[in-house]
Design a protein around this motif. Structure first.
Motif, PDB file in Angstrom:
ATOM      1  N   SER A  97      -3.250  -2.492   3.942  1.00 35.38           N
ATOM      2  CA  SER A  97      -2.069  -3.330   4.190  1.00 35.38           C
ATOM      3  C   SER A  97      -2.053  -3.907   5.600  1.00 35.38           C
ATOM      4  O   SER A  97      -1.369  -4.891   5.863  1.00 35.38           O
ATOM      5  CB  SER A  97      -0.793  -2.518   3.950  1.00 35.38           C
ATOM      6  N   LEU A 131      -2.933  -7.495   5.970  1.00 23.48           N
ATOM      7  CA  LEU A 131      -2.007  -8.505   5.475  1.00 23.48           C
ATOM      8  C   LEU A 131      -1.371  -9.235   6.646  1.00 23.48           C
ATOM      9  O   LEU A 131      -1.298  -8.707   7.757  1.00 23.48           O
ATOM     10  CB  LEU A 131      -0.935  -7.838   4.610  1.00 23.48           C
ATOM     11  N   ALA A 156       6.950  -3.840   7.389  1.00 24.49           N
ATOM     12  CA  ALA A 156       6.137  -4.523   6.376  1.00 24.49           C
ATOM     13  C   ALA A 156       7.070  -5.216   5.397  1.00 24.49           C
ATOM     14  O   ALA A 156       8.229  -4.845   5.226  1.00 24.49           O
ATOM     15  CB  ALA A 156       5.227  -3.539   5.668  1.00 24.49           C
ATOM     16  N   VAL A 175      -6.140  -6.726  -1.985  1.00 28.31           N
ATOM     17  CA  VAL A 175      -5.464  -5.569  -1.395  1.00 28.31           C
ATOM     18  C   VAL A 175      -4.693  -4.911  -2.517  1.00 28.31           C
ATOM     19  O   VAL A 175      -4.131  -5.605  -3.380  1.00 28.31           O
ATOM     20  CB  VAL A 175      -4.512  -5.981  -0.251  1.00 28.31           C
ATOM     21  N   ALA A 219      -0.133  -1.513  -1.538  1.00 32.71           N
ATOM     22  CA  ALA A 219      -0.035  -1.969  -0.150  1.00 32.71           C
ATOM     23  C   ALA A 219       0.698  -3.308  -0.066  1.00 32.71           C
ATOM     24  O   ALA A 219       1.479  -3.549   0.861  1.00 32.71           O
ATOM     25  CB  ALA A 219      -1.421  -2.096   0.463  1.00 32.71           C
ATOM     26  N   ARG A 220       0.462  -4.181  -1.032  1.00 33.32           N
ATOM     27  CA  ARG A 220       1.143  -5.485  -0.973  1.00 33.32           C
ATOM     28  C   ARG A 220       2.634  -5.363  -1.218  1.00 33.32           C
ATOM     29  O   ARG A 220       3.427  -6.122  -0.676  1.00 33.32           O
ATOM     30  CB  ARG A 220       0.519  -6.420  -2.011  1.00 33.32           C
ATOM     31  N   ARG A 242       4.513  -2.874  -0.448  1.00 32.13           N
ATOM     32  CA  ARG A 242       5.200  -1.979   0.495  1.00 32.13           C
ATOM     33  C   ARG A 242       6.160  -2.776   1.375  1.00 32.13           C
ATOM     34  O   ARG A 242       5.826  -3.849   1.889  1.00 32.13           O
ATOM     35  CB  ARG A 242       4.181  -1.267   1.361  1.00 32.13           C
TER      36      ARG A 242
END
Lengths: 434, 315
Positions: free
Chosen positions: A101, A104, A199, A373, A377-378, A380
C-alpha cells in the motif's frame, strides 16, 4: 542554529544576547550631550579646528555597565544550556513500512508522490525536529535483523517492485528511540513513536488472473479481460536445463515470459519481475540426490554465498527443500527463489505430484507486478495520526536527547553563580561613587 | 543645536543671571570693609604723619610698582614690613576709582553668574574706595546696552542707587554682538585707578591695555579682573560636580547660540587649559607693558579674597 544545538541545549535563548549587546552599546555610546553655557567657546572652537576629534562618539562603557551586561549575558548562556552533548548526534531508528500500500499515491489521485516517498520525507523531518542525526538506521519491518545506516533508505526499497504480502512483525521494533512510519497503524506501540500518514481507498488493479486483470473500483471487483500486464520472470541459466524445463512448463501455462538475467529488460527493471529464480552461488560439483513430495532427482550442490539481492532486502526465507546434512537447499521469499541445489536430470516420479510440488513453490513466491496491489491494501482507509510512547519506561531517543543532562545543569549553575556575582558587583559599583 | 543635546534656551540662562545684591551681601560687605579699615589703620598711621609734613592729605598706601618715583616710597613702612609701599596723597580733589563692568551675554555663564561676581566685586572695591575717601564710578551697559550709564558711589548713602543700577542690568536685552570694549571707549575723567571687570573673551589684550591706560592717565593704576565661571577655568570640575560623565556635555555660546561638542578626552581638556593659560598670559603681558595689573576671579569664589588683594592698591 543546528550547529549551536551541539553546544547549547536551547540555543534560541542566545537570541537574548542581541538586546544585551544593544544595551551595552548604548552605554558605550556617548550619552546625549548636556548643554553647558560657556563664554570661552572661542577657545573650544580653536581646539576643534586644531584637533580632529570629530569621530564616532563611542567610548568604553562604565565598569558597572560592563558587569551588568556580563551578568545578563551569562544568564542568557545559562538559559541556553551550555555544554557539548554527550552524544552530539542522537542515532535514531526508523522502521519504514514497505508494504504494497505504500506504493499507492499519497493524497489525491493527481499526486505523483507515493506514500513511501512521503514517509521518507516525514521521517527525515522527524530527524531534524528531534535534533537527531541526519543519518538514521532504517529498518524494513519485513527484514528483521537487517538494517541500513544512511541518510535515506536504499533506492531498492523505494522502487516500485514486487509486493510483499507477508505481514511484518512491528512489535519486534517497539523500543525506545524508534520511529514507526506507515500509512496505517499496524499495532499500538508501547515505547516507539508512530507516524501514521493516513490512507484512503485507491481503486485499481488488485490481481492478475491469466490474461485478465482484476480491478477494484471502490466497491466491487471487475474483471478486465485481456488487460493483464505483461508478466515475466527471471531464471538463472546456471540452474540447469532440467529446472528450466519445469519452469518453462509452469510459466507457459501461466502466461509468464521467462528471461535470463542477461536478457532481462534491465537492471532497473529487475525488481519488476514477478519471480526471480537465482542460484545461491557457483556450483561445488558435489552431487546430491534429492527426494521430495513424490519426486526425486539427482542434482548438484551450490555454494551458499550471500546474494546481493538478499543483502539489499533480506526477508524471512521459507524453506521449500532441505537436507538433513546440508540444511536448506531451496528457499523462497515473495518474488524470489534461491537455490543451493539444482537437478541435473528431470525429476522422476509421479508427474502430477511433481507438477504440484513445483507449482506450489512458484505460486507461493509469485508476486504481482506494479501497479497490481492487493485489494486489502487498496481498500485500507485510515486517518493521519502521530503517537508518542506512553509507556512509563518509554524514553524515545529524541526525548532522551531533549532531557537536560546533569553536566549541562552543572554548567548552567556555574554560569548563574557567575552572573549573580557580576550582577552584585555591578550594582555595588553603581552605588559606590567613584 | 546638535542632535542629542538637551534643550537649553540662552534667554532663560540670561534671565537667571540677574544681579542680586541682597542683605546677606551687604552684611558681608560691611564686614569686609571693617577688616580693611582695621588693616588700613596700621598702614595709614605712618603715611599720614609723613603726608602732613608735606602739607598734603594722606589717603593711604598702595604697593610699589616698578618704574615709580622712589621719592613716593614710604621708607618707614618698608623698614617695618619689608615690602615697598607708595604713599597715596590727596591733591585738589578726591581720587577716582573708575570701573567698567562687562555686560555682554557671556557674563551670564556660571553659578553664580560672572555678572553677579563682577557686581559684588565692583561694589566691594567701590565701597572700599569710598571708605578711603575716594569716589567710585561704575560704567556699565544699561537698557540692553543701547546706552552706557555711569553710577557713582561718593558716600555710603549712595549704595542704594548703586546696587539698584547693578540689579537693573539685563543681559537678555544685550545684543549678541555687543562687546564690552565699547565701555572703554566711553570718556572718563582722569582716574587714580581703572578697573576692568570682564571675562575678556571678546577683548584684544593690547587694545584693552592701551584703552585702560588712556583712561587712567600716566599716573593712574590699571587693573583688569578676569572673571570666569568654575567650568570655564577648569572644565574637569564638571565631572566632580555631579555630571554623569566627563564627555557628556556640549558648550553653548549664549551670544551666538553656537554649540561646540566636547568629546571628553583628557588630552583635549589639557589643551583647553593650556590655551586659556596662554590667553591669560597675553593679557598679563599686555597689562605689564602699560604698568597695569591682572587679577583672576572665579564666579563661585568669595569676592572678599580678590577684593583684599586689590584693595591694598586702591586710593
Amino acid at each position: 542554529m543546528s550547529g549551536w544545538s551541539t553546544l547549547f541545549f536551547q540555543p534560541w535563548w542566545l537570541l537574548l544576547l542581541v538586546p544585551i549587546m544593544a544595551l551595552w552599546l548604548l552605554f558605550a555610546r556617548v550619552p546625549a550631550a548636556r548643554l553647558v553655557p560657556s563664554g570661552t567657546l572661542g577657545l573650544w572652537k580653536q581646539l576643534s579646528s586644531s584637533t580632529s576629534q570629530r569621530g564616532a562618539r563611542w567610548t568604553l562603557p562604565p565598569p558597572f555597565a560592563n558587569c551588568l551586561a556580563g551578568c545578563l549575558a551569562l544568564c542568557a548562556l545559562a538559559l541556553a544550556g551550555p555544554g557539548r552533548a554527550p552524544v552530539a548526534k542522537a542515532q535514531a531508528t526508523i522502521v519504514l513500512d514497505l508494504g504494497p500500500s505504500m506504493q499507492l499515491p499519497d493524497g489525491d489521485t493527481s499526486s505523483s508522490r507515493t506514500r513511501l516517498e512521503s514517509a521518507v520525507e516525514r521521517a527525515q523531518a522527524w530527524l531534524v525536529d528531534r535534533h537527531a542525526s541526519e543519518v538514521a538506521i532504517w529498518i524494513d519491518p519485513l527484514a528483521p535483523g537487517a538494517s541500513v545506516r544512511a541518510a535515506r533508505p536504499p533506492s531498492q526499497w523505494l522502487a516500485p517492485g514486487v509486493q510483499d504480502a507477508s505481514p511484518a512483525d512491528w512489535r519486534r521494533f517497539d523500543q525506545p528511540g524508534v520511529l514507526w512510519i506507515s500509512d496505517h497503524v499496524p499495532c499500538d506501540p508501547l515505547q516507539a513513536e508512530l507516524v501514521c500518514l493516513g490512507a484512503r481507498a485507491v481503486p485499481g488493479p488488485v490481481a492478475v488472473d491469466g490474461a485478465d486483470r482484476v480491478d477494484w473500483d471502490g466497491s466491487a471487483l471487475q474483471r478486465q479481460a485481456g488487460q493483464a500486464p505483461e508478466l515475466w520472470m527471471e531464471l538463472d541459466p546456471g540452474l540447469g536445463r532440467a529446472l528450466a524445463d519445469v519452469v518453462a512448463h509452469w510459466a507457459g501455462a501461466r502466461g509468464i515470459q521467462v528471461h535470463s538475467p542477461a536478457s532481462a529488460p534491465g537492471e532497473r527493471e529487475r525488481t519488476r519481475a514477478c519471480l526471480v529464480i537465482e542460484a545461491s552461488g557457483p556450483a561445488t560439483g558435489r552431487p546430491l540426490d534429492v527426494t521430495h513430495q513424490g519426486w526425486s532427482a539427482p542434482g548438484v550442490l551450490l555454494e551458499q554465498s550471500a546474494l546481493a539481492s538478499a543483502v539489499a532486502r533480506p526477508r524471512v526465507r521459507s524453506v521449500w527443500l532441505q537436507d538433513a546434512q546440508h540444511g536448506a537447499l531451496v528457499t523462497w521469499t515473495p518474488g524470489r527463489i534461491e537455490c543451493s541445489w539444482y537437478p541435473t536430470k528431470a525429476p522422476q516420479g509421479d508427474a502430477g505430484d511433481t507438477a504440484l510440488s513445483f507449482a506450489r513453490l512458484f505460486e507461493a513466491a509469485l508476486v504481482a507486478p506494479p501497479p497490481v496491489v492487493s485489494a486489502h491494501a487498496r481498500a485500507r482507509q485510515s486517518g493521519p495520526s502521530n503517537s508518542s510512547a506512553t509507556h512509563a519506561g518509554a524514553r524515545p531517543v529524541a526525548q532522551a536527547e531533549r532531557s537536560f543532562p546533569a553536566s549541562r545543569a552543572r554548567a548552567s549553575a556555574v554560569l548563574c553563580l557567575l552572573a549573580a556575582g557580576l550582577g552584585l558587583l555591578g550594582l555595588w559599583m553603581r552605588q559606590v561613587p567613584h | 543645536m546638535k542632535p542629542g543635546a538637551e534643550k537649553l534656551v540662552p534667554e532663560s540662562v540670561l534671565a537667571a543671571a540677574r544681579v542680586h545684591l541682597g542683605r546677606d551681601f551687604l552684611a558681608r560687605l560691611e564686614r569686609h570693609v571693617a577688616r580693611l579699615r582695621l588693616l588700613g589703620s596700621r598702614l595709614d598711621s605712618i603715611g599720614a604723619f609723613q603726608a602732613r609734613r608735606k602739607g598734603l592729605e594722606f589717603l593711604g598706601h598702595r604697593p610699589y610698582q616698578a618704574g615709580e618715583d622712589a621719592r613716593d616710597l614710604d621708607w618707614s613702612l618698608l623698614a617695618r614690613l619689608d615690602q615697598p609701599f607708595v604713599r597715596v596723597l590727596r591733591g585738589q580733589g578726591r581720587p577716582l576709582l573708575w570701573m567698567a563692568l562687562d555686560g555682554s551675554r557671556s557674563m551670564g555663564v556660571g553659578r553664580p553668574s560672572k555678572l553677579q561676581a563682577a557686581a559684588e566685586l565692583a561694589t566691594a572695591l567701590g565701597f572700599a574706595a569710598v571708605s578711603g575717601g575716594g569716589v567710585a564710578q561704575l560704567v556699565a551697559p544699561q537698557n540692553g546696552a543701547r546706552s552706557i550709564t555711569r553710577t557713582t558711589l561718593g558716600a555710603p548713602r549712595d549704595l542704594g542707587p548703586w546696587t539698584q543700577a547693578l540689579e537693573s542690568l539685563d543681559l537678555a536685552r544685550t545684543p549678541p554682538s555687543w562687546s564690552s570694549v565699547q565701555l572703554l571707549e566711553a570718556p572718563a575723567a582722569s582716574a587714580a585707578q581703572v578697573v576692568f571687570l570682564s571675562d575678556l573673551m571678546d577683548a584684544d589684550p593690547d587694545a584693552t591695555a592701551l584703552a585702560l591706560r588712556r583712561i587712567a592717565g600716566r599716573s593712574g593704576e590699571v587693573c583688569v579682573v578676569q572673571i570666569l565661571a568654575r567650568e570655564e577655568w577648569d572644565p574637569r570640575s564638571l565631572s566632580s560636580a555631579g555630571h554623569a560623565a566627563a564627555s557628556a556635555w556640549s558648550w553653548l555660546d549664549l551670544e551666538t547660540r553656537e554649540v561646540c561638542a566636547h568629546d571628553g578626552s583628557p588630552s583635549r581638556l589639557e589643551a583647553y587649559v593650556r590655551l586659556l593659560a596662554r590667553h591669560r598670559a597675553a593679557f598679563e603681558a599686555a597689562l605689564a607693558r602699560v604698568g597695569g595689573r591682572f587679577f583672576s576671579h572665579s564666579s563661585d569664589s568669595d569676592f572678599e579674597r580678590t577684593a583684599c588683594r586689590m584693595t591694598s592698591s586702591l586710593p
